[in-house]
Enzyme design. Structure first.
Site, PDB file in Angstrom:
ATOM      1  N   LYS A 246      -0.548  17.161  13.287  1.00  0.00           N
ATOM      2  CA  LYS A 246       0.843  16.762  13.554  1.00  0.00           C
ATOM      3  C   LYS A 246       0.829  15.568  14.509  1.00  0.00           C
ATOM      4  O   LYS A 246       0.187  15.624  15.567  1.00  0.00           O
ATOM      5  CB  LYS A 246       1.553  17.943  14.209  1.00  0.00           C
ATOM      6  CG  LYS A 246       3.018  18.050  13.917  1.00  0.00           C
ATOM      7  CD  LYS A 246       3.500  19.370  14.513  1.00  0.00           C
ATOM      8  CE  LYS A 246       4.941  19.609  14.250  1.00  0.00           C
ATOM      9  NZ  LYS A 246       5.407  20.783  15.006  1.00  0.00           N
TER      10      LYS A 246
HETATM   11  C1  E4P Z   1       8.666  21.705  14.109  1.00  0.00           C
HETATM   12  O1  E4P Z   1       7.572  21.547  13.663  1.00  0.00           O
HETATM   13  C2  E4P Z   1       8.964  21.955  15.526  1.00  0.00           C
HETATM   14  O2  E4P Z   1       7.924  22.726  16.062  1.00  0.00           O
HETATM   15  C3  E4P Z   1      10.229  22.754  15.762  1.00  0.00           C
HETATM   16  O3  E4P Z   1      10.899  23.057  14.579  1.00  0.00           O
HETATM   17  C4  E4P Z   1      11.050  22.326  16.907  1.00  0.00           C
HETATM   18  O4  E4P Z   1      12.173  23.146  16.992  1.00  0.00           O
HETATM   19  P1  E4P Z   1      13.079  23.278  18.297  1.00  0.00           P
HETATM   20  O5  E4P Z   1      14.086  22.173  18.280  1.00  0.00           O
HETATM   21  O6  E4P Z   1      13.743  24.617  18.142  1.00  0.00           O
HETATM   22  O7  E4P Z   1      12.169  23.204  19.480  1.00  0.00           O
END
Ligand code: E4P
Length: 217
Positions: A83
């Site tokens: 990522k």
């Molecule tokens: C995606 O890969 C992220 O980890 C995640 O969906 C972030 O979500 P949040 O806005 O609830 O922290």
């Protein structure tokens, strides 16, 4: 639509994997911190539970160090998906890694133009954050619609991974638009199973069945 769970907690991942409905896992530095676990160790454990992509995020901000971190992370297991943030260095890293056959999830996407850049960089997944978009007075689902349109216009293979999902309506809307994947906290995925009429129906059937005095086994 594929279902990923957005957590670094092992038990909820095991529980969802046992349903046969889980296609992958996403983590991020905040989720790793929340788990209190060692990053490498917990990522390895998650990769052993699910066959699908497990996103592990680099924490460097420059391309060169991102590549070094990715090199370590991708050795954890074959299903690790690196990522990277949606920055110039993140997309340079994306281009280099996907060119070598490594899966890449480009995260922190908040505009359709950013999603276009990620697709051009060969991203395996683009992660638009719908919940955070909503929180800031925009409509996260408009963003998903725009990205779907653009990707279809040019036949980009990058999969739209709807992230920052907060409730089941996000899942429904993402599915109607034709998003490829959604990642949600365990609770939201469990909520998808629920309906008050299902519970009521089971209650009624059980009560009537008891009256028959019969048993199947
Ligand atoms: C995606 O890969 C992220 O980890 C995640 O969906 C972030 O979500 P949040 O806005 O609830 O922290």
């Amino acid at each position: 639509m594929k279902f990923f769970v957005d957590t670094a907690e092992i038990e909820p991942i095991r529980e969802l994997a046992a349903t046969g409905l889980l296609d992958g896992v996403t983590t991020n530095p905040s989720l790793i911190a929340k788990s209190g676990r060692d990053f490498m160790e917990v990522t390895r454990e998650i990769c052993g539970i699910v066959d699908g992509p497990v996103s592990a995020e680099v924490v460097a901000l420059d391309h060169e160090t991102m590549m070094k971190e990715a090199e370590i992370l991708r050795k954890i297991a074959e299903n690790v998906c690196i990522k990277v943030p949606l920055t110039v260095d993140g997309l340079k890293t994306c281009k280099a890694l996907t060119g070598e056959g490594t899966m890449v999830n480009v995260t922190l996407c908040f505009s359709a133009n950013q999603a276009l850049l990620a697709a051009k960089a060969g991203a395996s997944f683009i992660s638009p954050f719908v919940g955070r978009h909503d929180d800031n007075g925009f409509d996260g689902m408009d963003l998903i619609e725009d990205i779907r349109l653009i990707y279809d216009n040019y036949n980009f293979a990058t999969e739209i991974l709807v992230a920052s999902v907060r409730h089941t309506t996000h899942v429904l809307q993402a599915a109607k638009i034709g998003a490829d994947v959604m990642t949600a906290p365990p609770k939201v995925i469990h909520d998808l199973f629920k309906h008050v009429l299902t519970d009521k129906g089971i209650e009624g059937f059980m009560a009537d069945w008891a009256k028959t005095g019969q048993s199947i086994l």
